[in-house]
Design a protein around this motif. Sequence first.
Motif, short mmCIF file in Angstrom:
data_model
loop_
_atom_site.label_atom_id
_atom_site.label_comp_id
_atom_site.label_asym_id
_atom_site.label_seq_id
_atom_site.Cartn_x
_atom_site.Cartn_y
_atom_site.Cartn_z
N ILE A 286 0.95 -1.16 0.05
CA ILE A 286 0.04 0.01 -0.02
C ILE A 286 0.97 1.26 0.09
CG2 ILE A 286 -1.83 1.36 1.26
CD1 ILE A 286 -2.69 -1.49 2.45
N ILE A 287 0.63 2.16 -1.18
CA ILE A 287 1.55 3.30 -1.07
C ILE A 287 0.68 4.60 -0.54
CG2 ILE A 287 2.75 4.78 -2.63
CD1 ILE A 287 3.98 2.04 -2.43
N GLN B 209 3.87 0.88 5.58
CA GLN B 209 4.74 0.35 6.54
C GLN B 209 5.89 1.04 6.99
OE1 GLN B 209 1.87 -0.92 8.00
NE2 GLN B 209 3.20 -2.67 8.78
N THR B 210 6.49 2.08 6.10
CA THR B 210 7.71 2.64 6.25
C THR B 210 7.26 4.10 6.65
OG1 THR B 210 8.01 3.24 4.06
CG2 THR B 210 8.89 1.06 4.73
N VAL B 211 6.29 4.55 7.01
CA VAL B 211 6.04 5.87 7.48
C VAL B 211 5.76 5.99 8.80
CG1 VAL B 211 4.55 7.74 6.85
CG2 VAL B 211 5.32 6.38 4.97
N ALA C 283 3.21 7.21 19.61
CA ALA C 283 4.36 6.17 19.55
C ALA C 283 3.74 5.19 18.90
CB ALA C 283 5.21 5.95 20.80
N GLY C 284 4.44 4.36 18.01
CA GLY C 284 3.86 3.29 17.38
C GLY C 284 4.94 2.20 17.03
N ILE C 285 4.47 1.14 16.63
CA ILE C 285 5.27 0.04 15.92
C ILE C 285 4.59 -0.56 14.79
CG2 ILE C 285 4.37 -1.65 17.86
CD1 ILE C 285 7.11 -3.19 17.35
N LYS C 286 5.23 -0.76 13.67
CA LYS C 286 4.52 -1.12 12.53
C LYS C 286 5.25 -2.47 12.06
CE LYS C 286 2.74 3.05 10.70
NZ LYS C 286 2.47 3.88 9.37
N THR C 287 4.71 -3.66 11.87
CA THR C 287 5.43 -4.75 11.53
C THR C 287 4.61 -5.65 10.42
OG1 THR C 287 4.18 -6.30 12.94
CG2 THR C 287 5.86 -5.33 14.03
N ASN D 170 5.67 -11.64 4.67
CA ASN D 170 4.61 -10.93 4.01
C ASN D 170 3.17 -11.36 3.94
OD1 ASN D 170 4.50 -8.08 2.87
ND2 ASN D 170 4.22 -9.22 0.83
N GLN D 171 2.96 -12.01 5.20
CA GLN D 171 1.54 -12.41 5.09
C GLN D 171 0.78 -11.75 6.12
OE1 GLN D 171 0.98 -17.00 4.24
NE2 GLN D 171 2.91 -16.83 5.44
N LEU D 172 1.24 -10.94 7.04
CA LEU D 172 0.96 -10.42 8.30
C LEU D 172 1.35 -9.18 8.32
CD1 LEU D 172 -1.16 -10.67 10.65
CD2 LEU D 172 0.63 -11.71 11.84
N ARG D 173 0.36 -8.26 8.51
CA ARG D 173 0.78 -6.93 9.05
C ARG D 173 0.09 -6.48 10.59
NH1 ARG D 173 -0.87 -4.55 3.62
NH2 ARG D 173 0.96 -4.02 2.73
N LEU D 174 0.76 -6.12 11.50
CA LEU D 174 0.40 -5.75 12.71
C LEU D 174 0.95 -4.68 13.08
CD1 LEU D 174 -1.37 -7.17 15.06
CD2 LEU D 174 0.79 -8.03 15.83
N ASN D 175 0.14 -3.49 13.42
CA ASN D 175 0.61 -2.18 13.74
C ASN D 175 -0.15 -1.65 15.04
OD1 ASN D 175 1.79 -2.13 11.40
ND2 ASN D 175 0.07 -1.34 10.51
N LEU D 176 0.71 -1.13 16.08
CA LEU D 176 0.02 -0.64 17.40
C LEU D 176 0.56 0.81 17.71
CD1 LEU D 176 -0.78 -1.05 20.45
CD2 LEU D 176 1.37 -1.73 20.98
N VAL D 177 -0.28 1.76 17.94
CA VAL D 177 -0.01 3.11 18.22
C VAL D 177 -0.62 3.61 19.53
CG1 VAL D 177 -2.07 4.08 16.67
CG2 VAL D 177 0.26 5.33 17.08
N GLY D 178 0.08 4.35 20.28
CA GLY D 178 -0.47 5.12 21.25
C GLY D 178 -0.34 6.69 21.19
N PHE D 179 -1.29 7.27 21.69
CA PHE D 179 -1.22 8.67 21.74
C PHE D 179 -1.71 9.66 22.72
CE2 PHE D 179 -5.29 7.36 19.82
CZ PHE D 179 -6.12 8.36 20.41
N THR D 180 -1.28 10.55 23.15
CA THR D 180 -1.97 11.58 23.79
C THR D 180 -1.71 12.94 23.64
OG1 THR D 180 -1.94 12.35 26.37
CG2 THR D 180 0.09 11.66 25.35
N TYR D 181 -2.71 13.66 23.05
CA TYR D 181 -2.83 15.25 22.70
C TYR D 181 -3.89 16.18 23.63
CZ TYR D 181 -0.46 13.39 18.61
OH TYR D 181 0.34 12.80 17.84
N ALA D 182 -3.22 16.98 23.93
CA ALA D 182 -3.87 18.35 24.62
C ALA D 182 -4.21 19.42 23.55
CB ALA D 182 -3.08 18.96 25.55
#
Length: 823
Positions: free
Chosen positions: A44-45, A56-58, A589-593, A598-610
């Motif tokens: 996915i571009i 996955q590289t952004v 902050a996040g992690i993209k895997t 190349n069969q599975l994408r698994l991404n996690l992100v956490g955020f806090t904004y004021a």
Amino acid sequence: MKISAKSWLLASCILGSAAIVPAGAAHAQDAAQDAASSGGLEEIIVTARKREESVQTVPVAVMAISEKVIQQRDITSIEKIAAATPNLNVGRASNGSGAQLTLRGIGSSSTSIGIEQSVAVVVDGAYYGQGRIINEGFFDLKRVEVLKGPQALFFGKNATAGVISLATNDPGQDREFIARAAYEFRSRQYQGELIASGPLTDTLGLRVAVRGSLMDGGYYRNVSVNRTYTTVDIRNLLAGGSGNPIGHVATPAPERQPGEKEFLGRVTLKYTPTDRLSMVLKGSYNYNHVNNSSWNYVAYNCGLASGVSQLTGYACGTDFVTHQNNMPADIAANFPFAKKDGALYNRYRSWAINSAITYDLDNVTISSVTNYNTNNNRWTCACDFQSSNNGTWATENSTWKAFSQELRAQTAFDGPINLMVGGLYQKTKRDFDQYVMFAGLRDDQASPANRFVASAKTSFTDGETAALFGQVNWELVDKLELAGGVRYTHETKKSFFTQPYNNLGVQGIFRDRNDPDGLGEVRANQVFNDWSPEVTLTWKPQQGILVYGAYKTAYKSGGFSNGGINSKFSNDPLADLTFNPEKARGFEAGIKTTLADNQLRLNLVGFTYAYDDLQVDFFNSPIFAFQTLTANARTKGVEVDFEFAPRNVPGLNVHGSVNYTHARYTSFPQAPCYAGQTPAQGCTLIGGLDARQNLNGRPLSVAPEWTGAFGVGYETPVSDGYKFGLNVDTRFSSSYLASGFGNPFSRQGKYAVLDAGVRFAAEDDNWQIAVIGKNLTNRFVVTGVVDGPSTGGGTGTAGGIRADQLGFGNLPRTVQVQVTKRF
């Protein structure tokens, strides 16, 4: 024999597809289909950093929708994008800004036309910040990206909550002809689409895309009876007479709404004289007409315990039913911007020219985006949104014009340091006129246009923005990159507001243009300056894994409420009509895997904004004024998404996401009370009729704590030369308050919505027959709310009566048959 327009539209697309001369070459298979045939994930571009990169590289939280999925799910509007994005909600409003876009619990109120959305919309690199863009139809899309959280550097301005970025298709190197026809059963809507694309010369390509639709019916049902609106002559009444009452019949609005008519067109020229230079010029036109500007307003929770509306006598319910009447025809005949027969309507027209130029040097890419866009929106509204004998009707004519020029340069050196620098200039103009009739007032000595007008308003805002921005990317060590940037914005807005005509009966409430206190004309000269920095640290420990952390800020300019009210009860109309900038800051902050070969994408992100000075608009009924207040808020949460495409089952794709968001006011101690709120419910009268409450720690509007999605797609050959595909997708949400003012009666319960589609096609995509179903559970969902005008009362007292809750409803169950032919 007479042929109807709808029959011609459908037949022309089907017959037109048969009449087009084949290009002589089979339609090429795209990379997505190649990947599907062999199993594994498709790449996915995205352009989240203004250059094409794998999602996955952004180091950005972004949800991307590919062209293939756009077609499969018929994603052709901002609302349909929201239906495919779990923590994005879009509410369609009839007036004000025209929309409420909310992402991660942060959004902008719909009641002020002067507010630009915190969730910005960008089309082909150009910024569109107006909520009225919800009336635009989008088709022939290459890609949709939803970037979550503040976006200061890469996407224009005002993106404090996120960005919806759309890219339309350019002409390619091969000739391409597409004819598409569709029919949707519930609304009885006929759709036709034609696309022709290909090279004119070795260096010049042309793409022409047109789409039209006609709706015989609608999504919502209007139920009402004839209403009698009685007017009295104010001059006769003040002289001691009876007012010479006249009864005017207001007939029900059409039973089936919105009865939409739409035409979209886009012409694209792409010139590539060398491998280094690319020039793309796009011209587009959009026309949309519906038979009621507030066709999706539903009284879903009545203020009275009986469950019956105080205004109409109809029961409230969570269904797709409204109760609205046309303006009386004898009044509408001379009423400004009304149709002569009094019919309700909304007519939106827009056109745009967009030029994108890219020039590649050896290590530097220079890009330019020049855009001019304008739209005009007119409507007649039954502005109680539920019609009674004591009706309120209004008309509006508003125009928006914007010119922008963005220029940027990005380096691609082999060394550890690369740069991006750029600038933006934008000039805008909004013109606004509105005419309102209510309370049975008329003036027989006024001009024919003003005879039944209670109050009129006219306003404009001229804006000018200049911004400079830049970013430095530094590869500290192998696989570890530090990126830091900042945007400086200087913005001016010059605004004017007045109420040029007020009936004598309301001049004690609405300040007239020639009022002797000298406050009848409001002028504002606003100047805003802002620095918005951003820092991101990215680590790629191995192939297929990216870890990032970011500190982000963003800014949205203050402004002027062009649709407000200059009230005689207010001593400072300038303060009522102006509002402060909105600012965001926080961490993500996040992690993209990408795993399992190349069969599975698994991404996690956490955020806090004021958020400081979050712009919140409301109608202050004691002083009869719309006011945009500001509050402090915080949104924080965690998002998980996955996609699985096993190689041993080619064509299968399983995907989903789960999002937790906690969005609360952190400081809103003098928030307005909701209509009918009592002292026992936390409402306090301050200085007479003004009622306030403390919303510190309370939820924001349309901010569910849990959202998510789950879907399965499958595509497989079924015999020689044919293939079959299906997709099933569900979107779920926990409950939330639709009101931004803590009204517990505005609550939308938890829900799940189911979409599905089936396709049968030639293996080379030469033709396709598809059935696309949306909201198959037929679930009614509210994505915004207003207190019902003329309902509720006694706010701040023990005898408070809550108002009817009028929600902006979603689309009901729809089932569409679609036929596509390619050459």
